[in-house]
Design a protein around this motif. Structure first.
Motif, PDB file in Angstrom:
ATOM      1  N   PRO A  58      29.872  27.810  28.199  1.00  0.00           N
ATOM      2  CA  PRO A  58      30.432  26.659  28.929  1.00  0.00           C
ATOM      3  C   PRO A  58      31.395  27.085  30.035  1.00  0.00           C
ATOM      4  N   THR A  59      32.107  28.194  29.847  1.00  0.00           N
ATOM      5  CA  THR A  59      33.050  28.631  30.892  1.00  0.00           C
ATOM      6  C   THR A  59      32.294  29.043  32.154  1.00  0.00           C
ATOM      7  N   GLY A  60      31.303  29.919  32.013  1.00  0.00           N
ATOM      8  CA  GLY A  60      30.533  30.338  33.188  1.00  0.00           C
ATOM      9  C   GLY A  60      29.845  29.157  33.859  1.00  0.00           C
ATOM     10  N   ALA A 113      30.616  40.825  36.053  1.00  0.00           N
ATOM     11  CA  ALA A 113      29.472  40.477  35.211  1.00  0.00           C
ATOM     12  C   ALA A 113      29.782  40.771  33.750  1.00  0.00           C
ATOM     13  N   GLY A 114      30.925  40.277  33.284  1.00  0.00           N
ATOM     14  CA  GLY A 114      31.234  40.294  31.851  1.00  0.00           C
ATOM     15  C   GLY A 114      30.558  39.093  31.205  1.00  0.00           C
ATOM     16  N   ALA A 115      30.967  38.785  29.974  1.00  0.00           N
ATOM     17  CA  ALA A 115      30.314  37.690  29.253  1.00  0.00           C
ATOM     18  C   ALA A 115      30.367  36.395  30.053  1.00  0.00           C
ATOM     19  N   VAL A 116      31.482  36.151  30.734  1.00  0.00           N
ATOM     20  CA  VAL A 116      31.644  34.895  31.456  1.00  0.00           C
ATOM     21  C   VAL A 116      30.848  34.909  32.769  1.00  0.00           C
ATOM     22  N   GLY A 117      30.954  35.993  33.529  1.00  0.00           N
ATOM     23  CA  GLY A 117      30.169  36.094  34.761  1.00  0.00           C
ATOM     24  C   GLY A 117      28.678  36.052  34.458  1.00  0.00           C
ATOM     25  N   ILE A 139      28.174  41.363  41.171  1.00  0.00           N
ATOM     26  CA  ILE A 139      29.048  42.440  41.661  1.00  0.00           C
ATOM     27  C   ILE A 139      29.917  42.908  40.498  1.00  0.00           C
ATOM     28  N   ASP A 140      29.856  44.197  40.198  1.00  0.00           N
ATOM     29  CA  ASP A 140      30.672  44.734  39.102  1.00  0.00           C
ATOM     30  C   ASP A 140      30.880  46.221  39.376  1.00  0.00           C
ATOM     31  N   THR A 141      31.897  46.776  38.709  1.00  0.00           N
ATOM     32  CA  THR A 141      32.131  48.212  38.823  1.00  0.00           C
ATOM     33  C   THR A 141      31.289  48.991  37.803  1.00  0.00           C
ATOM     34  N   PHE A 148      26.170  49.429  33.623  1.00  0.00           N
ATOM     35  CA  PHE A 148      25.495  48.738  32.510  1.00  0.00           C
ATOM     36  C   PHE A 148      25.542  47.230  32.727  1.00  0.00           C
ATOM     37  N   ARG A 149      26.705  46.730  33.150  1.00  0.00           N
ATOM     38  CA  ARG A 149      26.832  45.280  33.382  1.00  0.00           C
ATOM     39  C   ARG A 149      25.899  44.837  34.517  1.00  0.00           C
ATOM     40  N   LEU A 150      25.745  45.692  35.530  1.00  0.00           N
ATOM     41  CA  LEU A 150      24.870  45.324  36.647  1.00  0.00           C
ATOM     42  C   LEU A 150      23.408  45.277  36.212  1.00  0.00           C
ATOM     43  N   GLU A 177      34.403  33.924  40.972  1.00  0.00           N
ATOM     44  CA  GLU A 177      35.262  35.033  40.551  1.00  0.00           C
ATOM     45  C   GLU A 177      35.376  35.000  39.036  1.00  0.00           C
ATOM     46  N   ALA A 178      34.961  36.071  38.351  1.00  0.00           N
ATOM     47  CA  ALA A 178      34.993  36.092  36.883  1.00  0.00           C
ATOM     48  C   ALA A 178      35.613  37.395  36.382  1.00  0.00           C
ATOM     49  N   VAL A 179      36.719  37.809  37.005  1.00  0.00           N
ATOM     50  CA  VAL A 179      37.441  39.002  36.547  1.00  0.00           C
ATOM     51  C   VAL A 179      38.897  38.636  36.244  1.00  0.00           C
ATOM     52  N   GLY A 180      39.606  38.122  37.281  1.00  0.00           N
ATOM     53  CA  GLY A 180      40.994  37.711  37.047  1.00  0.00           C
ATOM     54  C   GLY A 180      42.035  38.620  37.683  1.00  0.00           C
ATOM     55  N   ASN A 205      36.991  29.930  41.130  1.00  0.00           N
ATOM     56  CA  ASN A 205      37.750  30.918  40.359  1.00  0.00           C
ATOM     57  C   ASN A 205      37.635  30.619  38.868  1.00  0.00           C
ATOM     58  N   ILE A 206      37.157  31.609  38.105  1.00  0.00           N
ATOM     59  CA  ILE A 206      37.131  31.485  36.646  1.00  0.00           C
ATOM     60  C   ILE A 206      38.234  32.351  36.041  1.00  0.00           C
ATOM     61  N   GLY A 207      38.535  33.475  36.672  1.00  0.00           N
ATOM     62  CA  GLY A 207      39.446  34.468  36.120  1.00  0.00           C
ATOM     63  C   GLY A 207      40.794  33.884  35.720  1.00  0.00           C
ATOM     64  N   VAL A 208      41.307  34.384  34.610  1.00  0.00           N
ATOM     65  CA  VAL A 208      42.673  34.052  34.190  1.00  0.00           C
ATOM     66  C   VAL A 208      43.589  35.031  34.920  1.00  0.00           C
ATOM     67  N   HIS A 209      44.502  34.516  35.707  1.00  0.00           N
ATOM     68  CA  HIS A 209      45.376  35.366  36.517  1.00  0.00           C
ATOM     69  C   HIS A 209      46.759  35.474  35.879  1.00  0.00           C
ATOM     70  N   MET A 263      39.522  25.758  40.551  1.00  0.00           N
ATOM     71  CA  MET A 263      40.043  26.503  39.394  1.00  0.00           C
ATOM     72  C   MET A 263      40.175  25.532  38.235  1.00  0.00           C
ATOM     73  N   THR A 264      39.725  25.972  37.085  1.00  0.00           N
ATOM     74  CA  THR A 264      39.596  25.053  35.958  1.00  0.00           C
ATOM     75  C   THR A 264      39.796  25.810  34.647  1.00  0.00           C
ATOM     76  N   LEU A 265      40.406  25.135  33.697  1.00  0.00           N
ATOM     77  CA  LEU A 265      40.357  25.612  32.310  1.00  0.00           C
ATOM     78  C   LEU A 265      39.128  24.953  31.697  1.00  0.00           C
ATOM     79  N   VAL A 266      38.310  25.736  31.009  1.00  0.00           N
ATOM     80  CA  VAL A 266      37.044  25.193  30.494  1.00  0.00           C
ATOM     81  C   VAL A 266      37.312  23.974  29.601  1.00  0.00           C
ATOM     82  N   ASP A 267      36.468  22.944  29.755  1.00  0.00           N
ATOM     83  CA  ASP A 267      36.577  21.732  28.926  1.00  0.00           C
ATOM     84  C   ASP A 267      35.596  21.747  27.758  1.00  0.00           C
TER      85      ASP A 267
HETATM   86  N1  LIG Z   1      38.964  29.524  33.218  1.00  0.00           N
HETATM   87  C1  LIG Z   1      38.702  29.553  31.925  1.00  0.00           C
HETATM   88  O1  LIG Z   1      38.722  28.524  31.232  1.00  0.00           O
HETATM   89  C2  LIG Z   1      38.350  30.846  31.279  1.00  0.00           C
HETATM   90  C3  LIG Z   1      37.795  30.851  29.989  1.00  0.00           C
HETATM   91  C4  LIG Z   1      37.417  32.092  29.432  1.00  0.00           C
HETATM   92  C5  LIG Z   1      37.633  33.272  30.147  1.00  0.00           C
HETATM   93  N2  LIG Z   1      38.198  33.206  31.387  1.00  0.00           N
HETATM   94  C6  LIG Z   1      38.451  34.417  32.184  1.00  0.00           C
HETATM   95  O2  LIG Z   1      37.234  34.838  32.803  1.00  0.00           O
HETATM   96  C7  LIG Z   1      37.360  36.227  33.153  1.00  0.00           C
HETATM   97  C8  LIG Z   1      36.135  36.986  32.686  1.00  0.00           C
HETATM   98  O3  LIG Z   1      36.059  36.965  31.264  1.00  0.00           O
HETATM   99  P1  LIG Z   1      35.086  37.963  30.478  1.00  0.00           P
HETATM  100  O4  LIG Z   1      35.228  37.652  29.044  1.00  0.00           O
HETATM  101  O5  LIG Z   1      33.736  37.948  31.101  1.00  0.00           O
HETATM  102  O6  LIG Z   1      35.808  39.339  30.806  1.00  0.00           O
HETATM  103  P2  LIG Z   1      35.198  40.823  30.780  1.00  0.00           P
HETATM  104  O7  LIG Z   1      36.359  41.736  30.763  1.00  0.00           O
HETATM  105  O8  LIG Z   1      34.153  40.915  29.721  1.00  0.00           O
HETATM  106  O9  LIG Z   1      34.422  40.952  32.175  1.00  0.00           O
HETATM  107  C9  LIG Z   1      35.044  41.291  33.364  1.00  0.00           C
HETATM  108  C10 LIG Z   1      34.031  42.075  34.185  1.00  0.00           C
HETATM  109  O10 LIG Z   1      34.641  42.377  35.428  1.00  0.00           O
HETATM  110  C11 LIG Z   1      34.286  43.685  35.786  1.00  0.00           C
HETATM  111  N3  LIG Z   1      35.256  44.217  36.754  1.00  0.00           N
HETATM  112  C12 LIG Z   1      36.459  44.799  36.530  1.00  0.00           C
HETATM  113  N4  LIG Z   1      37.051  45.136  37.691  1.00  0.00           N
HETATM  114  C13 LIG Z   1      36.202  44.750  38.673  1.00  0.00           C
HETATM  115  C14 LIG Z   1      36.252  44.820  40.085  1.00  0.00           C
HETATM  116  N5  LIG Z   1      37.288  45.332  40.711  1.00  0.00           N
HETATM  117  N6  LIG Z   1      35.205  44.325  40.786  1.00  0.00           N
HETATM  118  C15 LIG Z   1      34.137  43.784  40.146  1.00  0.00           C
HETATM  119  N7  LIG Z   1      34.032  43.693  38.809  1.00  0.00           N
HETATM  120  C16 LIG Z   1      35.057  44.165  38.085  1.00  0.00           C
HETATM  121  C17 LIG Z   1      34.246  44.461  34.481  1.00  0.00           C
HETATM  122  O11 LIG Z   1      33.461  45.628  34.572  1.00  0.00           O
HETATM  123  C18 LIG Z   1      33.605  43.411  33.555  1.00  0.00           C
HETATM  124  O12 LIG Z   1      32.211  43.518  33.523  1.00  0.00           O
HETATM  125  C19 LIG Z   1      38.660  36.716  32.488  1.00  0.00           C
HETATM  126  O13 LIG Z   1      39.702  36.682  33.441  1.00  0.00           O
HETATM  127  C20 LIG Z   1      38.894  35.653  31.433  1.00  0.00           C
HETATM  128  O14 LIG Z   1      40.234  35.587  31.031  1.00  0.00           O
HETATM  129  C21 LIG Z   1      38.549  32.029  31.968  1.00  0.00           C
END
Ligand SMILES: NC(=O)c1ccc[n+]([C@@H]2O[C@H](COP(=O)([O-])OP(=O)(O)OC[C@H]3O[C@@H](n4cnc5c(N)ncnc54)[C@H](O)[C@@H]3O)[C@@H](O)[C@H]2O)c1
Ligand SMILES: [Zn+2]
Ligand SMILES: [Zn+2]
Length: 349
Positions: free
Chosen positions: A155-157, A178-182, A200-202, A205-207, A243-246, A266-270, A290-294
């Motif tokens: 639901p977050t992604g 491209a973590g679980a959320v991306g 886009i990821d560093t 494996f994630r790519l 944005e899914a890194v933070g 923006n999804i990332g928690v900053h 920017m949103t907190l997931v509902d």
């Molecule tokens: N807004 C919301 O409600 C909500 C809910 C859940 C999670 N989040 C946030 O979403 C973000 C992603 O969560 P996740 O569980 O997928 O995290 P994760 O750590 O599994 O994934 C982050 C990904 O970013 C990549 N990464 C790191 N540095 C990078 C860079 N400079 N450029 C490109 N890629 C880079 C990592 O390799 C990794 O694959 C986190 O900030 C998390 O807190 C937000």
């Protein structure tokens, strides 16, 4: 019962705690059959979330079986297989009525209460408040190993990335991280007909996983990320940049990729302030969301998983029993080294 208890920064233990029990007539108790770990749990263990205090049972995602039902609960009965989502909602407060239960005023002023303000789901059982409005019945076609990822990451992604970013047919989308959320955003971008999805990821494996989840192109993050993506999009940039890194840098990258009229979602928690080049952005008619997931998209996502359109099970790379929960945390905390995405933790191993 046993549960994973937080004991201050860096300390947790799988130990005996009092059994979860109905406290209010609107509660149920759910036996946890499947749970998982979220990046937020790692933040808590680092001491980043002050509201989580010594003695709190961790976790905010579960699939399980109802074992006890409060007197006022109408929609669920003992034996029902249910999804316990990250967000708990009363259904009646001003935010719930606006479809924004992430800020439910009744359950705690914030919808995320499990493993935060009340005991969580990394336990043999969990008390679920406001069960009628918070729980979801899991259809028989959906397995526990699929449903568990609908508690939070999917639901977050989908909501914070794809829906907030307003992905539409023909769009080109970039997903930074491209973590679980991306990956959840990538997995659900196709539902709205995106023509290209650039991951886009560093991490290599994630790519490669991103391609498997529906990305059409990948870019290894580095000094040329923006130039690479612009070159792929005729110099225009993307319609939706997620944005899914933070980190400040990754949000700036996401902002630099968007074309005029596009959306930066923006999804990332900053954790720190982010400076954005407003002198470049103001003239480009871009939107920043920017949103907190509902978790209000769970019924849609359950339907799509049941019909086979969303292979949610792909998110789980490792499986552990409750008695291996420390190992599960170690694998998840070192996800890159272990080629891990999400871990599945089950009551029977
Ligand atoms: N807004 C919301 O409600 C909500 C809910 C859940 C999670 N989040 C946030 O979403 C973000 C992603 O969560 P996740 O569980 O997928 O995290 P994760 O750590 O599994 O994934 C982050 C990904 O970013 C990549 N990464 C790191 N540095 C990078 C860079 N400079 N450029 C490109 N890629 C880079 C990592 O390799 C990794 O694959 C986190 O900030 C998390 O807190 C937000
Ligand atoms: Zn979470
Ligand atoms: Zn509410």
């Amino acid at each position: 019962m046993k549960a994973l208890v937080y004991h201050g920064p860096g300390n947790k233990s799988w130990e005996d705690v009092p059994d979860a029990a109905v406290q209010e007539p609107t509660d149920v108790v759910v036996r946890v059959d499947t749970t998982t770990i979220c990046g937020t749990d790692l933040h808590i263990l680092q001491g980043d979330v002050a509201a989580v205090t010594d003695g709190r049972v961790l976790g905010h995602e579960a699939v399980g079986t109802v074992t006890e039902v409060g007197a006022a609960v109408r929609g669920f009965a003992a034996g029902d297989r249910v999804l316990v989502p990250a967000i708990t909602k009363c259904g009646r407060c001003v935010y719930c009525q606006r479809g924004m239960p992430s800020h439910c005023a009744t359950v705690g002023g914030i919808g995320w209460i499990f493993g935060h303000l009340i005991d969580g789901t990394q336990a043999e059982s969990v008390r679920v408040p406001y069960a009628d409005t918070s729980l979801y019945a899991v259809p028989p076609e959906v397995t526990n190993e699929q449903a568990i990822f609908l508690a939070d990451s999917l639901p977050t992604g989908y909501e914070v990335g794809v829906l907030a970013g307003e992905v539409r047919p023909g769009h080109t989308v970039a997903v930074v991280g491209a973590g679980a959320v991306g990956l959840s955003a990538i997995l659900t971008t196709g539902l709205w007909g995106a023509s290209r999805v650039i991951a886009i990821d560093t991490n290599k494996f994630r790519l490669s996983t991103a391609m498997d989840f529906g990305a059409t192109d990948v870019v290894e993050a580095g000094p040329n990320t923006v130039a690479d993506v612009l070159a792929m999009t005729d110099g225009l940039g993307v319609d939706v940049s997620i944005e899914a890194v933070g980190y400040p840098d990754t949000l700036r990258t996401a902002a630099a990729l968007v074309r005029p009229g596009g959306t930066i979602a923006n999804i990332g928690v900053h954790g720190v302030a982010v400076e954005l080049p407003m002198q470049d952005l103001w003239i480009r008619n871009v939107k920043l969301t920017m949103t907190l997931v509902d978790t209000v998209s769970i019924p849609t996502l359950l339907t799509m998983v049941a019909s086979g359109r969303i292979p949610a099970e792909k998110m789980g790379t490792h499986t552990f029993g409750f008695d291996q929960i420390d190992e599960a945390y170690d694998v998840f905390a070192n996800a890159a080294a272990n080629e891990a995405l999400k871990v599945v933790i089950t009551s029977n191993g």
